[in-house]
Scaffold this active site. Structure first.
Site, mmCIF file in Angstrom:
data_model
loop_
_atom_site.group_PDB
_atom_site.id
_atom_site.type_symbol
_atom_site.label_atom_id
_atom_site.label_comp_id
_atom_site.label_asym_id
_atom_site.label_seq_id
_atom_site.Cartn_x
_atom_site.Cartn_y
_atom_site.Cartn_z
ATOM 1 N N LYS A 132 1.047 4.143 -2.883
ATOM 2 C CA LYS A 132 0.687 5.537 -2.618
ATOM 3 C C LYS A 132 1.880 6.477 -2.809
ATOM 4 O O LYS A 132 1.697 7.646 -3.171
ATOM 5 C CB LYS A 132 0.098 5.671 -1.204
ATOM 6 C CG LYS A 132 -1.236 4.938 -1.034
ATOM 7 C CD LYS A 132 -2.300 5.501 -1.958
ATOM 8 C CE LYS A 132 -3.672 4.915 -1.706
ATOM 9 N NZ LYS A 132 -4.705 5.516 -2.559
ATOM 10 N N TYR B 184 0.840 -1.217 0.000
ATOM 11 C CA TYR B 184 0.000 0.000 0.000
ATOM 12 C C TYR B 184 0.870 1.260 0.000
ATOM 13 O O TYR B 184 0.629 2.190 -0.787
ATOM 14 C CB TYR B 184 -0.897 -0.047 1.230
ATOM 15 C CG TYR B 184 -1.888 1.100 1.333
ATOM 16 C CD1 TYR B 184 -3.044 1.113 0.559
ATOM 17 C CD2 TYR B 184 -1.678 2.145 2.225
ATOM 18 C CE1 TYR B 184 -3.960 2.157 0.664
ATOM 19 C CE2 TYR B 184 -2.589 3.186 2.332
ATOM 20 C CZ TYR B 184 -3.723 3.193 1.550
ATOM 21 O OH TYR B 184 -4.624 4.223 1.657
HETATM 22 P P1 NAP Z 1 -13.228 2.244 1.120
HETATM 23 O O1 NAP Z 1 -14.372 2.689 1.959
HETATM 24 O O2 NAP Z 1 -12.702 0.873 1.287
HETATM 25 O O3 NAP Z 1 -13.628 2.509 -0.414
HETATM 26 C C1 NAP Z 1 -12.787 2.112 -1.450
HETATM 27 C C2 NAP Z 1 -13.455 2.428 -2.759
HETATM 28 O O4 NAP Z 1 -12.591 2.013 -3.821
HETATM 29 C C3 NAP Z 1 -14.780 1.723 -2.942
HETATM 30 O O5 NAP Z 1 -15.733 2.634 -3.416
HETATM 31 C C4 NAP Z 1 -14.472 0.674 -3.993
HETATM 32 O O6 NAP Z 1 -15.547 0.456 -4.892
HETATM 33 C C5 NAP Z 1 -13.359 1.327 -4.774
HETATM 34 N N1 NAP Z 1 -12.566 0.351 -5.509
HETATM 35 C C6 NAP Z 1 -11.776 -0.628 -5.006
HETATM 36 N N2 NAP Z 1 -11.236 -1.331 -6.004
HETATM 37 C C7 NAP Z 1 -11.687 -0.782 -7.175
HETATM 38 C C8 NAP Z 1 -11.473 -1.064 -8.535
HETATM 39 N N3 NAP Z 1 -10.667 -2.074 -8.921
HETATM 40 N N4 NAP Z 1 -12.088 -0.299 -9.466
HETATM 41 C C9 NAP Z 1 -12.910 0.710 -9.088
HETATM 42 N N5 NAP Z 1 -13.152 1.021 -7.799
HETATM 43 C C10 NAP Z 1 -12.549 0.281 -6.854
HETATM 44 O O7 NAP Z 1 -11.964 3.186 1.313
HETATM 45 P P2 NAP Z 1 -11.792 4.748 1.627
HETATM 46 O O8 NAP Z 1 -11.252 4.838 2.980
HETATM 47 O O9 NAP Z 1 -12.980 5.510 1.240
HETATM 48 O O10 NAP Z 1 -10.574 5.052 0.630
HETATM 49 C C11 NAP Z 1 -10.669 5.892 -0.493
HETATM 50 C C12 NAP Z 1 -9.265 6.275 -0.925
HETATM 51 O O11 NAP Z 1 -8.627 6.991 0.136
HETATM 52 C C13 NAP Z 1 -8.366 5.083 -1.228
HETATM 53 O O12 NAP Z 1 -7.517 5.376 -2.313
HETATM 54 C C14 NAP Z 1 -7.553 4.947 0.032
HETATM 55 O O13 NAP Z 1 -6.339 4.299 -0.191
HETATM 56 C C15 NAP Z 1 -7.382 6.386 0.431
HETATM 57 N N6 NAP Z 1 -7.043 6.585 1.842
HETATM 58 C C16 NAP Z 1 -7.904 6.181 2.825
HETATM 59 C C17 NAP Z 1 -7.537 6.382 4.152
HETATM 60 C C18 NAP Z 1 -8.432 5.977 5.296
HETATM 61 O O14 NAP Z 1 -7.966 6.052 6.452
HETATM 62 N N7 NAP Z 1 -9.663 5.572 5.075
HETATM 63 C C19 NAP Z 1 -6.303 6.973 4.464
HETATM 64 C C20 NAP Z 1 -5.472 7.378 3.431
HETATM 65 C C21 NAP Z 1 -5.851 7.182 2.119
HETATM 66 P P3 NAP Z 1 -16.446 -0.876 -4.906
HETATM 67 O O15 NAP Z 1 -16.976 -1.038 -3.523
HETATM 68 O O16 NAP Z 1 -17.490 -0.576 -5.916
HETATM 69 O O17 NAP Z 1 -15.518 -1.972 -5.310
#
Ligand code: NAP
Length: 246
Positions: free
Chosen positions: A158, A154
């Site tokens: 990133k 990861y």
């Molecule tokens: P999440 O709730 O797990 O949501 C992830 C999203 O990515 C879902 O809508 C999922 O869609 C989509 N996704 C996964 N694989 C995919 C694919 N192959 N093609 C298209 N869509 C795909 O995560 P989140 O926390 O909202 O994260 C959103 C972004 O923020 C990510 O890039 C994550 O790395 C980043 N981020 C999150 C955090 C945190 O603490 N939450 C911190 C730093 C960065 P489906 O359900 O339709 O598959």
């Protein structure tokens, strides 16, 4: 603020992507909600936007699939005639210490988080270059800046997104296209729901503000970067992490 702008947000059916979609639509943008897994969730986001007077559509596409991304962006340009803002938000985790990390877990995380970001930029760039305008916002992570135990795949993905962001800013800037990244810290979504209470407590100790962020915290920054108020900002990584990366 974003009236008549067409926006594609990947992985917008839940979590941070959902919040970004709702926030951009509230500013007047017409939002394409990309999803891969759950159509129901994407429909819920569309419905929420429409109930608030906004415009949205849903589009299924696995961002790690180069040809599928090409088709998605071609369809959007065919439908709307332009693509103004691209938010690369789709992301997954498959955590594990390096000695236990499986090859397929490294590959799949890189394929969605980094190659997915490349795929959509690769196919949107042609249209944005033609328009001589565009805003690309990539969601990176504090893990890509600081590294994080158990997240070799990861963090590498990133960090890769940051390199891609800076390079795209340099390649596309002369044609009026800005490319920036947001590096969230810990945000309350399904991605962090799986963390144990002990990990949460330890994480909070590393956060100056002492708590996890909300998806809306990230969405507010995305709205700013998508707006003309950010016209002179490119190649930047903006930390929205409660003060982890200081
Ligand atoms: P999440 O709730 O797990 O949501 C992830 C999203 O990515 C879902 O809508 C999922 O869609 C989509 N996704 C996964 N694989 C995919 C694919 N192959 N093609 C298209 N869509 C795909 O995560 P989140 O926390 O909202 O994260 C959103 C972004 O923020 C990510 O890039 C994550 O790395 C980043 N981020 C999150 C955090 C945190 O603490 N939450 C911190 C730093 C960065 P489906 O359900 O339709 O598959």
């Amino acid at each position: 603020m974003l009236k008549n702008k067409i926006v594609l947000i990947t992985g917008a059916g839940r979590g941070i992507g959902r919040a970004i979609a709702i926030a951009l639509a509230k500013e007047g943008a017409e939002v394409v909600i990309n999803y891969n897994g759950s159509e129901e969730r994407a429909k819920e986001v569309k419905q929420t936007i429409e109930e608030n007077g906004g415009k949205a559509s849903i589009y299924k596409c696995n961002v790690s699939d180069f040809a599928a991304c090409e088709a998605m962006i071609k369809d959007i340009v065919k439908e709307y005639g332009h693509l103004d803002i691209l938010v690369n938000n789709a992301g997954i985790t498959k955590d594990g210490l390096i000695m236990k990390m499986k090859e397929e877990d490294f590959d799949s995380v890189l394929n969605v988080n980094l190659k997915g970001t490349f795929n959509t930029i690769r196919h949107s760039a042609r249209q944005m270059l033609k328009q001589r305008s565009g805003k690309i916002i990539n969601i990176s992570s504090v893990s890509g800046i600081l590294g994080n135990v158990g997240q070799a795949n990861y963090a590498a993905s990133k960090a890769g997104v940051i390199g891609l962001t800076k390079t795209m800013a340099r390649e596309l800037g002369s044609r009026g296209i800005t490319v920036n990244a947001i590096a969230p810290g810990f945000v309350d979504t399904e991605m962090t729901e799986v963390l144990s209470e002990e990990i949460r407590e330890n994480a909070c100790k590393q956060i100056i503000l002492g708590r996890f962020g909300k998806p809306e915290d990230i969405a507010n920054t995305a709205v700013f970067l998508a707006s003309d108020k950010a016209d002179y900002i490119t190649g930047q990584v903006i930390s929205v992490d409660g003060g982890m990366n200081v």
